[in-house]
Design an enzyme around this catalytic site. Structure first.
Site, mmCIF file in Angstrom:
data_model
loop_
_atom_site.group_PDB
_atom_site.id
_atom_site.type_symbol
_atom_site.label_atom_id
_atom_site.label_comp_id
_atom_site.label_asym_id
_atom_site.label_seq_id
_atom_site.Cartn_x
_atom_site.Cartn_y
_atom_site.Cartn_z
ATOM 1 N N SER A 81 -9.476 -31.849 -8.325
ATOM 2 C CA SER A 81 -8.042 -32.037 -8.568
ATOM 3 C C SER A 81 -7.715 -33.158 -9.543
ATOM 4 O O SER A 81 -6.545 -33.338 -9.901
ATOM 5 C CB SER A 81 -7.315 -32.301 -7.248
ATOM 6 O OG SER A 81 -7.125 -31.100 -6.549
ATOM 7 N N LYS A 84 -5.559 -32.468 -12.452
ATOM 8 C CA LYS A 84 -4.089 -32.579 -12.483
ATOM 9 C C LYS A 84 -3.594 -33.770 -13.293
ATOM 10 O O LYS A 84 -2.386 -33.878 -13.544
ATOM 11 C CB LYS A 84 -3.548 -32.630 -11.057
ATOM 12 C CG LYS A 84 -3.814 -31.357 -10.244
ATOM 13 C CD LYS A 84 -3.136 -31.431 -8.878
ATOM 14 C CE LYS A 84 -3.428 -30.193 -8.036
ATOM 15 N NZ LYS A 84 -4.683 -30.301 -7.278
ATOM 16 N N SER A 141 -1.178 -33.579 -4.056
ATOM 17 C CA SER A 141 -2.110 -32.769 -4.832
ATOM 18 C C SER A 141 -1.889 -31.275 -4.626
ATOM 19 O O SER A 141 -2.844 -30.498 -4.490
ATOM 20 C CB SER A 141 -3.562 -33.133 -4.484
ATOM 21 O OG SER A 141 -4.455 -32.632 -5.443
ATOM 22 N N LYS A 245 -5.096 -40.304 -9.390
ATOM 23 C CA LYS A 245 -5.324 -38.955 -8.856
ATOM 24 C C LYS A 245 -6.710 -38.840 -8.230
ATOM 25 O O LYS A 245 -7.703 -39.263 -8.812
ATOM 26 C CB LYS A 245 -5.178 -37.916 -9.969
ATOM 27 C CG LYS A 245 -5.161 -36.495 -9.441
ATOM 28 C CD LYS A 245 -3.871 -36.213 -8.698
ATOM 29 C CE LYS A 245 -3.978 -34.989 -7.803
ATOM 30 N NZ LYS A 245 -4.797 -35.206 -6.592
#
Length: 402
Positions: A81, A84, A141, A245
């Protein structure tokens, strides 16, 4: 004026014309070009102590892009993730350009609603504002929210992924290729590197509004009925943490792009392929600790101060304001903040025409004789060349002190 002209004898008129012609044709400044190659810093990335427990890691100062520490930074790895970071970068680019706004309502497609993994359980046809979608992406997320926003910005996820890869290339990411916008399913050709993730993260935090989302520990959606909890535990455990993130899958293991700020120094730490969530946060904290303990950032523009206007010959105005071009932040070792010396190379006179942002000189920054950076000096406005008659009357007025 007719009376003045009548008072000028032939000898004086000839003298003025000669002066005007000489001034109009002289040129005294040769623009200075600055090499793009690495100019050296006070940074020593050869650290004997291992700071990263994982496959790869890097520590970068975002304004200058200076790497303070690296461990296997260019290996192509799954990033889960952390993908992102690029998704959010393109969303904030679209917000900045005015293509979309925070209050725009985003409809959820069947495709977006079908996402598994971490999600906010969007239903087909459900609408949320861009603001709420960003909360879902940055805080929890949300894979479904990432796809919904990708479709909203680009029309389809595939079109958005194409934008992601173009942006990565524009940022100089040499070991990155995206196949989706959320990192949920990672085929072999969906990858990045610690260095590239750091570049993307540094570009993202230039949009300061992102911190509104990445620093939020808990929030809600759907009028308070659905809770959000931030996956970045450094927000609670590390002083100055403000992003960025997390990501984890079976292939990628545990990944993190972490950002923090202390005493005006911003840092981005990336850890990929850590064996546990504890180790990814621990590695990021060690990287950030190392940076804050050993380095400071100085601003070259503040050190130089105001540069005097440049005198202009043969121009419609006599002077032009100048400034430093490009990033002026440079990394120095702790304790050397007051040791930065400057070497300014600029002629005192320039000849028109002068274009806006024309290079008229340069400044070299040094510590103990070591070059740590360099900036061009450029004109802030344009100055047109004066025509012969304008120059004639201008010099005539000076000659007679009119």
């Amino acid at each position: 004026m007719n009376k003045i002209i009548k008072c000028i004898n032939i000898k004086n008129l000839a003298k003025i014309l000669v002066i005007a012609l000489l001034i109009s044709t002289c040129s005294v400044v040769v623009p200075v070009s600055v090499s793009a190659e690495d100019m050296g810093t006070q940074v020593d990335t050869d650290v004997s102590t291992s700071l990263v427990s994982g496959k790869s890691g890097i520590l970068m100062e975002p304004s200058s892009g200076t790497v303070l520490y690296e461990f296997n930074p260019d290996e192509r790895l799954q990033i889960a993730s952390v993908t992102k970071t690029m998704t959010m970068l393109l969303i904030f680019d679209a917000l900045e350009s005015g293509k979309i706004s925070y209050s725009d309502m985003v409809s959820t497609s069947e495709h977006a609603a079908s996402m598994g993994g971490s999600q906010v359980f969007l239903e087909p046809g459900e609408q949320m504002s861009v603001d709420d979608m960003l909360k879902a992406i940055a805080i929890s997320s949300g894979n479904d929210a990432a796809v919904a926003m990708a479709e909203f910005v680009a029309g389809s996820e595939d079109a958005f992924v194409e934008m992601m890869n173009k942006k990565a290339a524009a940022l100089g990411c040499e070991n990155t290729h995206f196949c989706n916008c959320n990192g949920l399913d990672e085929p072999d050709d969906h990858y990045s590197s610690a260095r590239d993730v750091a570049k993307i993260s540094c570009a993202l935090i230039k949009h300061s509004d992102v911190f509104k989302y990445t620093t939020t520990w808990m929030d809600t959606l759907r009028g308070g009925s659905f809770g959000l909890s931030n996956t970045n535990k450094l927000l609670k455990s590390y002083s100055g943490a403000n992003g960025l993130k997390t990501g984890s899958t079976e292939k990628a293991k545990y990944c993190l792009s972490a950002s923090a700020e202390r005493n005006g120094l911003n840092l981005v730490a990336v850890v990929l392929g850590a064996p546990s969530t504890k180790e990814r946060f621990g590695s990021a904290a060690r990287l950030l600790d190392y940076g804050f303990a050993n380095y400071s950032v100085v601003n070259g523009e503040q050190i130089v101060g105001e540069i005097p206007n440049l005198t202009v010959q043969s121009g419609t105005q006599d002077t032009v304001p100048v400034t430093l071009m490009g990033n002026t932040n440079y990394i120095v070792k702790k304790g050397n903040e007051d040791k930065v010396e400057t070497e300014i190379n600029m002629d005192s006179i320039c000849t028109a025409p002068i274009q806006k942002d024309q290079v008229v000189g340069n400044v070299v920054f040094k510590v103990d004789g070591q070059k740590i950076g360099e900036n061009n000096i450029v004109s802030m406005t344009e100055v047109n060349k004066i025509n012969l008659w304008e120059l004639f009357f201008k010099n005539m007025k000076k000659y007679f002190s009119i």
